[in-house]
Design an enzyme around this catalytic site. Structure first.
Site, PDB file in Angstrom:
ATOM      1  N   ASP A 253      49.642  45.875  36.404  1.00  0.00           N
ATOM      2  CA  ASP A 253      49.097  47.652  36.349  1.00  0.00           C
ATOM      3  C   ASP A 253      47.455  47.891  37.273  1.00  0.00           C
ATOM      4  O   ASP A 253      46.239  46.924  36.891  1.00  0.00           O
ATOM      5  CB  ASP A 253      48.898  47.682  34.828  1.00  0.00           C
ATOM      6  CG  ASP A 253      48.215  49.326  34.908  1.00  0.00           C
ATOM      7  OD1 ASP A 253      49.658  50.189  34.604  1.00  0.00           O
ATOM      8  OD2 ASP A 253      47.492  49.601  33.883  1.00  0.00           O
TER       9      ASP A 253
ATOM     10  N   TYR B 224      40.484  53.911  39.172  1.00  0.00           N
ATOM     11  CA  TYR B 224      40.109  52.376  38.608  1.00  0.00           C
ATOM     12  C   TYR B 224      39.074  52.660  40.366  1.00  0.00           C
ATOM     13  O   TYR B 224      39.713  52.763  40.876  1.00  0.00           O
ATOM     14  CB  TYR B 224      40.828  51.504  38.922  1.00  0.00           C
ATOM     15  CG  TYR B 224      41.611  51.810  36.998  1.00  0.00           C
ATOM     16  CD1 TYR B 224      41.086  52.433  36.320  1.00  0.00           C
ATOM     17  CD2 TYR B 224      42.538  51.082  36.913  1.00  0.00           C
ATOM     18  CE1 TYR B 224      42.378  52.952  35.510  1.00  0.00           C
ATOM     19  CE2 TYR B 224      43.715  50.754  36.322  1.00  0.00           C
ATOM     20  CZ  TYR B 224      43.313  51.924  34.502  1.00  0.00           C
ATOM     21  OH  TYR B 224      43.812  51.994  33.898  1.00  0.00           O
TER      22      TYR B 224
ATOM     23  N   GLN C  17      52.357  54.200  27.721  1.00  0.00           N
ATOM     24  CA  GLN C  17      50.657  53.304  28.113  1.00  0.00           C
ATOM     25  C   GLN C  17      49.582  53.695  27.589  1.00  0.00           C
ATOM     26  O   GLN C  17      49.027  54.422  27.567  1.00  0.00           O
ATOM     27  CB  GLN C  17      50.670  52.666  29.319  1.00  0.00           C
ATOM     28  CG  GLN C  17      49.335  51.918  29.697  1.00  0.00           C
ATOM     29  CD  GLN C  17      48.946  51.166  30.942  1.00  0.00           C
ATOM     30  OE1 GLN C  17      47.764  51.851  31.569  1.00  0.00           O
ATOM     31  NE2 GLN C  17      49.715  51.005  31.572  1.00  0.00           N
TER      32      GLN C  17
ATOM     33  N   LYS D 186      33.313  38.322  20.217  1.00  0.00           N
ATOM     34  CA  LYS D 186      31.810  38.258  20.632  1.00  0.00           C
ATOM     35  C   LYS D 186      31.004  39.045  20.306  1.00  0.00           C
ATOM     36  O   LYS D 186      29.053  38.308  21.119  1.00  0.00           O
ATOM     37  CB  LYS D 186      31.890  37.856  22.863  1.00  0.00           C
ATOM     38  CG  LYS D 186      32.028  39.142  22.644  1.00  0.00           C
ATOM     39  CD  LYS D 186      32.226  39.543  24.156  1.00  0.00           C
ATOM     40  CE  LYS D 186      33.242  39.098  24.995  1.00  0.00           C
ATOM     41  NZ  LYS D 186      33.697  39.582  26.396  1.00  0.00           N
TER      42      LYS D 186
ATOM     43  N   GLY E  36      42.188  42.606  30.606  1.00  0.00           N
ATOM     44  CA  GLY E  36      42.024  42.900  32.270  1.00  0.00           C
ATOM     45  C   GLY E  36      41.425  40.780  31.806  1.00  0.00           C
ATOM     46  O   GLY E  36      40.492  40.012  31.100  1.00  0.00           O
TER      47      GLY E  36
ATOM     48  N   GLN F   6      40.133  33.404  30.940  1.00  0.00           N
ATOM     49  CA  GLN F   6      40.544  34.361  30.379  1.00  0.00           C
ATOM     50  C   GLN F   6      41.766  35.259  30.450  1.00  0.00           C
ATOM     51  O   GLN F   6      42.920  35.151  29.672  1.00  0.00           O
ATOM     52  CB  GLN F   6      39.400  35.920  30.670  1.00  0.00           C
ATOM     53  CG  GLN F   6      37.451  35.520  30.339  1.00  0.00           C
ATOM     54  CD  GLN F   6      37.027  36.962  29.988  1.00  0.00           C
ATOM     55  OE1 GLN F   6      37.645  37.503  31.347  1.00  0.00           O
ATOM     56  NE2 GLN F   6      35.789  36.979  29.566  1.00  0.00           N
TER      57      GLN F   6
END
Length: 336
Positions: free
Chosen positions: A49, A54, A177, A216, A285, A291
């Site tokens: 996506d 962006y 979305q 975090k 992401g 990750q």
């Protein structure tokens, strides 16, 4: 990897979608971005996506380069249109026919593909007649430039109106979305039931609440250097709503629940959104390949009802549920 149908269509997508909002072309270098995409492909992710806005097109270009050489038919590529692209002229945003038609061509060029699997209205355009928008989307589908049409952050009423027009035009509006996480549940009361009735699925973004649900960020302590909460390019703005000490303290209390399931808190957060049957996929992401590998471990996890109840009890009134927030946070005018 698991796969779910996207709405009432025959298209299957991976339950984890790799997304590059706030990363490609902005936060991370291109070689790191490509390594993250490679990690996603290695993990069995087939859905990707992005959006034309962006990094003003750079994110699409990086993704297109990273996916070059991968069999196109084995991928589901999603992009979006609405926000400002180019120099920001009077027709460089919104969902007018002009902007949509010019934007799809730019996206295809940057993504290095002849079509996208899903083309999405990135927000609702209050200044353009919905009929004009949906007719443009229908023409793009008939031209073979997009296979399916979706939207992002539309209200239940907007979904119903868009779906009705799409049906009349002979195309499928298959997805929405929205933002969705254990902390942000505003779609549950109205958008999800409406989508289910219309045959639409959710492809949710920010399932880990921009990193807050990973643990975090700790109460009473400044955010780590280089984290999204310190990103002045946009990341800090989106995460601010979750950064109070009460919420961060409650997130810390999720650690024993994650441990019972053998998960990290990030994995627990992703697994949590996938428990919702109307969620076809969760967008993750990454600024590092590890990750991606971590989040994919959430696939296939089934959280028992007792633990879901404990999560609710721990988070308490830190959870946002008001369905009016979708409309309240929506742009009332085209951005410039």
């Amino acid at each position: 990897m698991e796969f779910r149908y996207l709405g009432r269509s025959g298209l299957k997508i991976s339950v984890i979608t790799y997304g590059n909002w706030l990363t490609h072309g902005s936060q991370v270098e291109n070689d790191v971005a490509k390594a993250c995409v490679a990690a996603a492909l290695d993990a069995g992710i087939t859905s990707f996506d992005t959006a034309d806005a962006y990094a003003n097109g750079a994110a699409e270009a990086v993704l297109g380069e990273a996916l070059a050489g991968t069999r196109r038919e084995s991928l589901e590529i999603f992009t979006k249109v609405y926000w400002v692209t180019g120099p920001g002229g009077p027709n460089d945003s919104g969902l007018s026919r002009k902007h949509i038609m010019e934007s799809i061509n730019g996206s295809l060029r940057r993504l290095r593909t002849d079509y996208v699997d899903l083309y999405q209205a990135h927000r609702y355009d209050a200044e353009t007649p919905l009929e004009e928008t949906m007719q443009a989307f229908a023409d793009i589908v008939r031209a073979g430039k997009a296979l399916y049409i979706g939207v992002s952050e539309w209200t239940a009423d907007q979904l119903r109106a868009g779906h009705e027009l799409a049906t009349r035009l002979g195309i499928q509006l298959v997805s929405n979305q929205p933002q969705y996480s254990a902390l942000w549940r505003v779609i549950e009361a109205e958008v999800v039931p409406t989508s289910r009735a219309l045959g639409m699925s959710q492809i949710v973004f920010s399932p880990i609440a921009q990193g807050v649900l990973t643990g975090k960020y700790e109460p009473g302590r400044p955010p780590p250097a280089g984290s999204r909460a310190t990103d002045e390019k946009g990341g800090a703005t989106f995460i601010r709503r979750f950064m109070d000490d009460t919420t961060l303290g409650r997130v810390a209390e999720l650690e024993p629940i994650a441990q019972e399931l053998g998960l990290t808190r990030a994995q627990l957060a992703v697994a949590w959104v996938l428990q919702n049957e109307n969620v076809a996929s969760a967008i993750i992401g990454a600024s590092r390949p590890e990750q991606v590998r971590e989040n994919v471990e959430a696939v296939g996890v089934r959280i028992p009802a007792e633990l879901l109840g404990r999560i609710d009890a721990v988070l308490g009134d830190s959870v946002q549920r008001d369905p009016a927030l979708t409309e309240r946070n929506a742009p009332q005018h085209r951005p410039t």
